[in-house]
Design an enzyme around this catalytic site. Structure first.
Site, PDB file in Angstrom:
ATOM      1  N   GLU A 128      -7.626   9.600  18.572  1.00 40.65           N
ATOM      2  CA  GLU A 128      -6.739  10.141  17.548  1.00 40.65           C
ATOM      3  C   GLU A 128      -6.517   9.017  16.545  1.00 40.65           C
ATOM      4  O   GLU A 128      -5.733   8.112  16.770  1.00 40.65           O
ATOM      5  CB  GLU A 128      -5.414  10.600  18.174  1.00 40.65           C
ATOM      6  N   ASP A 174      -4.115   8.480  22.324  1.00 42.43           N
ATOM      7  CA  ASP A 174      -3.123   8.711  21.290  1.00 42.43           C
ATOM      8  C   ASP A 174      -2.866   7.443  20.478  1.00 42.43           C
ATOM      9  O   ASP A 174      -2.898   6.335  21.012  1.00 42.43           O
ATOM     10  CB  ASP A 174      -1.814   9.189  21.927  1.00 42.43           C
TER      11      ASP A 174
END
Length: 666
Positions: free
Chosen positions: A380, A326
């Site tokens: 991401e 993330d």
């Protein structure tokens, strides 16, 4: 370097690319002491630090160089500081250690550290704790002794993920049930996993696994990096979920958060021992300006040890098949990517990049694939940093995939800003296949990001309030018909152009209504909007099952083409005035009519000669369409003397407005 050979436009920046690569090699050499041991051996910190049960008793260790004293307190000593539970310091390393006899601690008891430093003291949860529990009455978190007599016995010890294509079901354990409560690992394993298997996905990407104090953070404000969230059950129950998923052929990817940490001091790492910069950058770089969190100092070997050990821990102890990292953009740049446009290659090499974080990401990917060469890593990342999903040996960062974050942004912008008659197939086709030639991506129409309060899912943008009043079969409005049609077309267009994988967020496949709003003071701590209403898709009287059935059939068609992601995308035709797009992949032909009002009879395309059968039609009645075309008809190409030598003929179709069809060569 390899990535420069494949993209000559990177040539002016080759020295910077090589410098980053060499920096990672230098750090790898340093951490492994010139290759005396492997990076995997370096990343065994979770076996050393924390509380462990050994053959002759218990051992506890913590890295806290700024501490002057550390006591272990808990149920076992009435939460009082005693000499028997006082840790000893290693002056050279800053490590603290405590050895205890067998009967000094029992499984299930709660504990913390009392930490002293010059000028202060505090109650802390150990940084390496592998089990952390929140008291339901007080809301206070404590570490928990976790050493069950019977450790979990794995049914599946080796698993090889299916990756051609990789079909990911992004999910959240707590909100994975119909009831207005926090769901459990067991409930997800028993009730949701079978749905995922039936729908045809071959991977789940689980959010919010690492322990986090605030449930509503969606798991992105992590406090205890080695502790699976106890809200959902025990570590053994998480292992059982992973095991059952593997038994069903489902890979399990963990959404891992190494881009920042929660600011909390009592639960997290914010001020473990009087040094607020023990794990984090100092000065202005310490706090993330947008996330109200803390930024790791990737330049410290001890922090690298902590994070790399964390990667190996989840792979080894819980058999995860890889990670979705993330917030990678936030790690790459001193600015965290905020307020930057990234319009040309120079924007990636202008000196505002965090070389320490880049080095860590390269090392993390190297480690993960060393521990498990079948592991999957996904970045991401929104800036478009070149080489992110290219191999490390070629000058890349080593991720297997990067998220195609341009695609959901494009669909949202199109739905919001353009009337249907202005949707241009050429623009759509460009966007769904816009990526670097040497990097695999995970394509998606929407993820959890688009389902949160303050945003809208695609179905909600298309149908809005009519979802509540006109989603019963036979009572659909024109808005509902349009929404159902475009929901299917958008998904089919996205998945048909993938070059690596496809992702869907839990429930979005059937157009789950409303937004996600976790329990909080503003909503009376209600779980009403932090759940998935499976009853909607199970109800044959509602339109939701049309979308769910279509999604299942769509995945089956994609998987029917062997090696789908390796087959080239070959454009057959596009016409922006007609709003028609057609392209092929292997034996499959995808035809889209984005026009809201024009249906076409005998619309012709030049394709390899032969016969073709319809294998999927968004306008089929079984998927909530009008059924204007007869999909049982076999389609034969018409001979054209001009193209005989090319073995091509004219395939002529009836293409209803606002529909898409997939044909397969027989």
């Amino acid at each position: 370097m390899g990535i420069v050979k494949r993209d000559p436009y990177l040539a002016p920046y080759e020295s910077a690319i090589k410098g980053r690569h060499d920096h990672a090699l230098w750090k790898l050499n340093q951490l492994t002491q010139g290759g005396k041991f492997s990076l995997s051996e370096f990343a065994n910190g979770y076996q050393y630090y924390g509380l462990h049960h050994e053959s002759d008793g218990w051992i506890f260790r913590e890295w806290a160089p700024n501490a002057t004293d550390i006591y272990l307190v808990g149920d076992f000593n009435n939460w009082q500081e005693t000499i028997a539970y006082k840790c000893k310091r290693d002056v050279d390393t800053g490590d603290w250690e405590l050895r205890l006899p067998e009967d000094a601690i029992q499984h299930g008891q709660f504990y913390k550290m009392h930490v002293y430093w010059n000028g202060g003291k505090g109650e802390r949860i150990p940084a390496w704790a592998q089990r952390v529990v929140q008291d339901p009455q007080t809301g206070i978190f404590s570490a928990q002794v976790w050493s069950p007599n019977a450790p979990y016995v794995w049914k599946i010890n080796s698993f090889n993920p299916q990756t051609s294509p990789l079909l990911i079901y992004e999910c959240h354990i707590g909100m994975g049930q119909d009831a207005e409560k926090v769901g459990t690992y067991n409930e997800f394993r028993e009730k949701v996993l079978p749905r995922i298997v039936k729908d045809g996905y071959n991977a789940i990407q689980i959010m919010a696994i690492q322990e986090h104090p605030y449930y509503g953070s969606f798991g992105y404000h992590v406090s205890s990096f080695f502790a699976p969230s106890s809200r959902f059950g025990t570590p053994e129950e998480l292992k059982a979920l992973v095991d059952d998923a593997h038994e069903a052929g489902i890979a399990v990817i963990m959404d891992i958060v190494h881009s920042h940490a929660v600011k909390n001091e009592m639960e997290g790492l914010g001020n473990l021992a009087g040094d607020p910069n023990q794990f984090f950058y100092s000065g202005e770089r310490r706090e993330h300006p947008a996330w109200d969190s803390l930024c790791f100092d990737y330049g410290k070997d001890e922090v690298l040890h902590f994070l790399l050990s964390n990667c190996k821990y989840w792979l080894e102890e819980f058999h995860f098949d890889g990670f979705r990292f993330d917030g990678v953009t936030s790690m790459l740049y001193y600015s965290h990517g905020l307020g930057e446009s990234f319009c040309n290659y120079g924007d990636y090499f202008n000196g505002h990049e965090d070389d320490n974080a880049i080095c860590y990401l390269m090392l993390a990917n190297t480690l993960i694939h060393e521990v498990n060469n079948r592991a999957l890593t996904i970045a991401e990342e929104v800036s478009g940093m070149p080489g992110l999903a290219a191999e490390f040996k070629d000058g890349g960062y080593g991720f297997d995939y990067r998220m195609a974050m341009n695609i959901p942004d494009y669909w949202i912008k199109t739905i919001k800003e353009l009337p249907d008659e202005d949707w241009k197939p050429s623009s759509i086709f460009w966007e769904i296949k816009n990526r670097r030639i040497d990097e695999k991506t995970i394509s998606y129409c929407e993820s959890h990001d688009q389902a949160l309060v303050g945003d809208k899912t695609i179905i909600f943008r298309l149908v809005d309030a009519d979802m509540y009043w006109h989603f019963r079969i036979g009572d659909e409005t024109e808005r509902v018909h349009r929404g159902i049609a475009l929901h299917k077309i958008v998904r089919l267009a996205t998945i048909s152009a993938i070059n690596g994988g496809y992702l869907n967020f839990m429930g979005n496949e059937f157009g789950h209504p409303e937004w996600i709003d976790f329990p909080r003071a503003g909503n009376g701590w209600s779980c009403k909007y932090a759940r998935r209403q499976w009853n909607l898709v199970d109800n044959p009287e509602l339109c939701y099952h049309y979308l769910g059935d279509f999604d299942r059939n769509m995945l089956a068609v994609i998987k029917s083409e062997h090696g789908f992601t390796d087959t080239p995308i070959e454009e057959i035709w596009h016409n922006d005035n007609d709003q028609i797009l057609a392209f092929s992949r292997g034996e499959l032909i995808f035809v889209f009519n984005f026009s809201p009002s024009h249906s076409y009879s005998d619309y012709g395309f030049l394709v390899p000669e032969g016969s073709y059968a319809v294998v999927l039609n968004t306008d089929a009645k079984e998927f909530g369409g009008f059924g204007f075309a007869d999909d049982s008809v076999e389609h034969f190409t018409n001979v054209d003397p001009l193209y005989t030598k090319q073995h091509k003929g004219w395939l002529k179709l009836y293409i209803p407005a606002r529909s898409a069809v997939v044909l397969k060569k027989k």
